[in-house]
Each structure stands twice: as C-alpha cells, then as structure tokens.
Design a protein around this motif. Structure first.
Motif, PDB file in Angstrom:
ATOM      1  N   GLN A   7       0.580  -1.045  -0.047  1.00  0.00           N
ATOM      2  CA  GLN A   7      -0.100   0.133  -0.059  1.00  0.00           C
ATOM      3  C   GLN A   7       0.861   1.307  -0.047  1.00  0.00           C
ATOM      4  O   GLN A   7       0.436   2.091  -0.826  1.00  0.00           O
ATOM      5  CB  GLN A   7      -1.026  -0.019   1.163  1.00  0.00           C
ATOM      6  CG  GLN A   7      -2.084  -0.991   1.172  1.00  0.00           C
ATOM      7  CD  GLN A   7      -2.720  -1.093   2.580  1.00  0.00           C
ATOM      8  OE1 GLN A   7      -2.310  -1.058   3.348  1.00  0.00           O
ATOM      9  NE2 GLN A   7      -4.197  -1.167   2.396  1.00  0.00           N
ATOM     10  N   ILE A  10       2.308   1.756  -3.590  1.00  0.00           N
ATOM     11  CA  ILE A  10       1.438   2.047  -4.362  1.00  0.00           C
ATOM     12  C   ILE A  10       1.068   3.658  -4.036  1.00  0.00           C
ATOM     13  O   ILE A  10       0.926   4.376  -5.128  1.00  0.00           O
ATOM     14  CB  ILE A  10      -0.007   1.257  -4.265  1.00  0.00           C
ATOM     15  CG1 ILE A  10       0.431  -0.180  -4.813  1.00  0.00           C
ATOM     16  CG2 ILE A  10      -1.151   1.949  -4.934  1.00  0.00           C
ATOM     17  CD1 ILE A  10      -0.856  -1.102  -4.547  1.00  0.00           C
ATOM     18  N   LEU A  11       0.775   4.057  -2.750  1.00  0.00           N
ATOM     19  CA  LEU A  11       0.470   5.320  -2.566  1.00  0.00           C
ATOM     20  C   LEU A  11       1.617   6.256  -3.071  1.00  0.00           C
ATOM     21  O   LEU A  11       1.262   7.400  -3.916  1.00  0.00           O
ATOM     22  CB  LEU A  11       0.356   5.519  -0.897  1.00  0.00           C
ATOM     23  CG  LEU A  11      -0.965   5.111  -0.375  1.00  0.00           C
ATOM     24  CD1 LEU A  11      -0.978   5.091   0.808  1.00  0.00           C
ATOM     25  CD2 LEU A  11      -2.261   5.983  -0.870  1.00  0.00           C
ATOM     26  N   THR A  14       1.960   6.487  -6.984  1.00  0.00           N
ATOM     27  CA  THR A  14       0.912   6.864  -7.620  1.00  0.00           C
ATOM     28  C   THR A  14       0.760   8.456  -7.288  1.00  0.00           C
ATOM     29  O   THR A  14       0.550   9.119  -8.335  1.00  0.00           O
ATOM     30  CB  THR A  14      -0.329   6.312  -7.052  1.00  0.00           C
ATOM     31  OG1 THR A  14      -0.460   4.861  -7.455  1.00  0.00           O
ATOM     32  CG2 THR A  14      -1.753   7.130  -7.897  1.00  0.00           C
ATOM     33  N   GLU A  65      -6.869   6.333  -9.695  1.00  0.00           N
ATOM     34  CA  GLU A  65      -6.070   5.413  -9.859  1.00  0.00           C
ATOM     35  C   GLU A  65      -6.011   4.514  -8.748  1.00  0.00           C
ATOM     36  O   GLU A  65      -5.699   3.244  -8.496  1.00  0.00           O
ATOM     37  CB  GLU A  65      -4.538   5.796 -10.354  1.00  0.00           C
ATOM     38  CG  GLU A  65      -3.720   4.948 -10.645  1.00  0.00           C
ATOM     39  CD  GLU A  65      -2.450   5.679 -11.402  1.00  0.00           C
ATOM     40  OE1 GLU A  65      -1.300   4.637 -11.342  1.00  0.00           O
ATOM     41  OE2 GLU A  65      -2.450   6.548 -11.787  1.00  0.00           O
ATOM     42  N   LEU A  66      -5.576   5.204  -7.519  1.00  0.00           N
ATOM     43  CA  LEU A  66      -5.716   4.589  -6.122  1.00  0.00           C
ATOM     44  C   LEU A  66      -6.894   3.884  -5.740  1.00  0.00           C
ATOM     45  O   LEU A  66      -6.589   2.778  -5.050  1.00  0.00           O
ATOM     46  CB  LEU A  66      -5.351   5.626  -4.833  1.00  0.00           C
ATOM     47  CG  LEU A  66      -4.170   6.525  -4.960  1.00  0.00           C
ATOM     48  CD1 LEU A  66      -4.100   7.784  -3.979  1.00  0.00           C
ATOM     49  CD2 LEU A  66      -2.850   5.371  -4.764  1.00  0.00           C
ATOM     50  N   HIS A  67      -8.121   4.139  -6.046  1.00  0.00           N
ATOM     51  CA  HIS A  67      -9.132   3.390  -5.960  1.00  0.00           C
ATOM     52  C   HIS A  67      -9.119   2.132  -6.760  1.00  0.00           C
ATOM     53  O   HIS A  67      -9.404   0.882  -6.345  1.00  0.00           O
ATOM     54  CB  HIS A  67     -10.288   4.106  -6.185  1.00  0.00           C
ATOM     55  CG  HIS A  67     -10.719   4.997  -4.896  1.00  0.00           C
ATOM     56  ND1 HIS A  67     -11.103   4.433  -3.657  1.00  0.00           N
ATOM     57  CD2 HIS A  67     -10.801   6.261  -4.914  1.00  0.00           C
ATOM     58  CE1 HIS A  67     -11.402   5.444  -2.831  1.00  0.00           C
ATOM     59  NE2 HIS A  67     -11.201   6.724  -3.545  1.00  0.00           N
ATOM     60  N   LEU A  70      -5.926  -0.008  -4.935  1.00  0.00           N
ATOM     61  CA  LEU A  70      -6.138  -0.407  -3.543  1.00  0.00           C
ATOM     62  C   LEU A  70      -7.809  -0.779  -3.066  1.00  0.00           C
ATOM     63  O   LEU A  70      -7.752  -1.139  -1.899  1.00  0.00           O
ATOM     64  CB  LEU A  70      -5.860   0.895  -2.619  1.00  0.00           C
ATOM     65  CG  LEU A  70      -4.500   1.473  -2.615  1.00  0.00           C
ATOM     66  CD1 LEU A  70      -4.110   2.552  -1.860  1.00  0.00           C
ATOM     67  CD2 LEU A  70      -3.547   0.283  -2.260  1.00  0.00           C
ATOM     68  N   ILE A  75      -9.939   7.506   1.032  1.00  0.00           N
ATOM     69  CA  ILE A  75      -8.486   8.067   1.011  1.00  0.00           C
ATOM     70  C   ILE A  75      -8.735   9.686   1.023  1.00  0.00           C
ATOM     71  O   ILE A  75      -9.402  10.182   0.184  1.00  0.00           O
ATOM     72  CB  ILE A  75      -7.674   7.730  -0.232  1.00  0.00           C
ATOM     73  CG1 ILE A  75      -7.503   6.172  -0.264  1.00  0.00           C
ATOM     74  CG2 ILE A  75      -6.328   8.411  -0.197  1.00  0.00           C
ATOM     75  CD1 ILE A  75      -7.082   5.503  -1.532  1.00  0.00           C
TER      76      ILE A  75
END
Length: 100
Positions: A7, A10-11, A14, A65-67, A70, A75
């Motif tokens: 995570q 990715i955070l 991104t 993109e995060l949704h 993840l 968020i």
C-alpha cells in the motif's frame, strides 16, 4: 504505521506520478497510530506542481487510480499549495505525519 508495504509503495508511486517526483508525501492521522483500528488513509502532499487547475486534475486522477489499485478505501488527500492559504491541518500533518 498501519498500511502494508505494498500500500505504501502504491500510494507513493501513484501520488508522485500525478503531483510530481519532487513532491513531499506524508501519511498522517489514525493510520500512523499502531494502536488504533480502522480509519481512512490520510495523506499530506506538498506538490511539485503549483497551478490550481493542474492540482485539481492531479487529485482527481490520483484518487481514481488509487481506488483501482487499493480497492474501496477511504482516502483523503490534504494538499498544501505553498502559495495558498495556510491551514492548521498542514502543521498537524507535517508534525505528526510519517514520510512515505
């Protein structure tokens, strides 16, 4: 810190992609408290980009993109445009946050 290494990666990847590689990213709020449970993912950002329209576009694109990456996570992105209004949340996030 209560996010996995995946995570965190990715955070970071991104958000840096959308806000610029020189952006400062900090996780803050309940996710930095190892004794807490639940909670949304709060990220403080000092973006490399500075134009308001670019920041809005970056925020929307990053959240989409995060949704996708993840899943259904709450968020919150707190974005400090240094030329904008200084809010108390910026100081709290910088003092209590953990660099991503």
């Amino acid at each position: 810190m209560r996010i996995t290494e995946l995570q965190r990666t990715i955070l970071s990847q991104t958000l840096l992609k959308h806000f610029g590689a020189a952006s400062e990213l900090r996780l803050f709020g309940s996710r930095v408290d190892d004794t807490a449970r639940g909670g949304d993912i709060d990220v403080y950002i000092e973006p490399e980009i500075y134009q308001p329209d670019d920041i809005v576009e970056a925020k929307l694109d990053a959240l989409v993109e995060l949704h996708k990456l993840l899943g259904d996570q709450k968020i919150d992105l707190v974005i400090n445009r240094k030329s904008g209004t200084k809010l108390p949340i910026y100081d709290i996030a910088k003092k209590t946050g953990v660099l991503l």
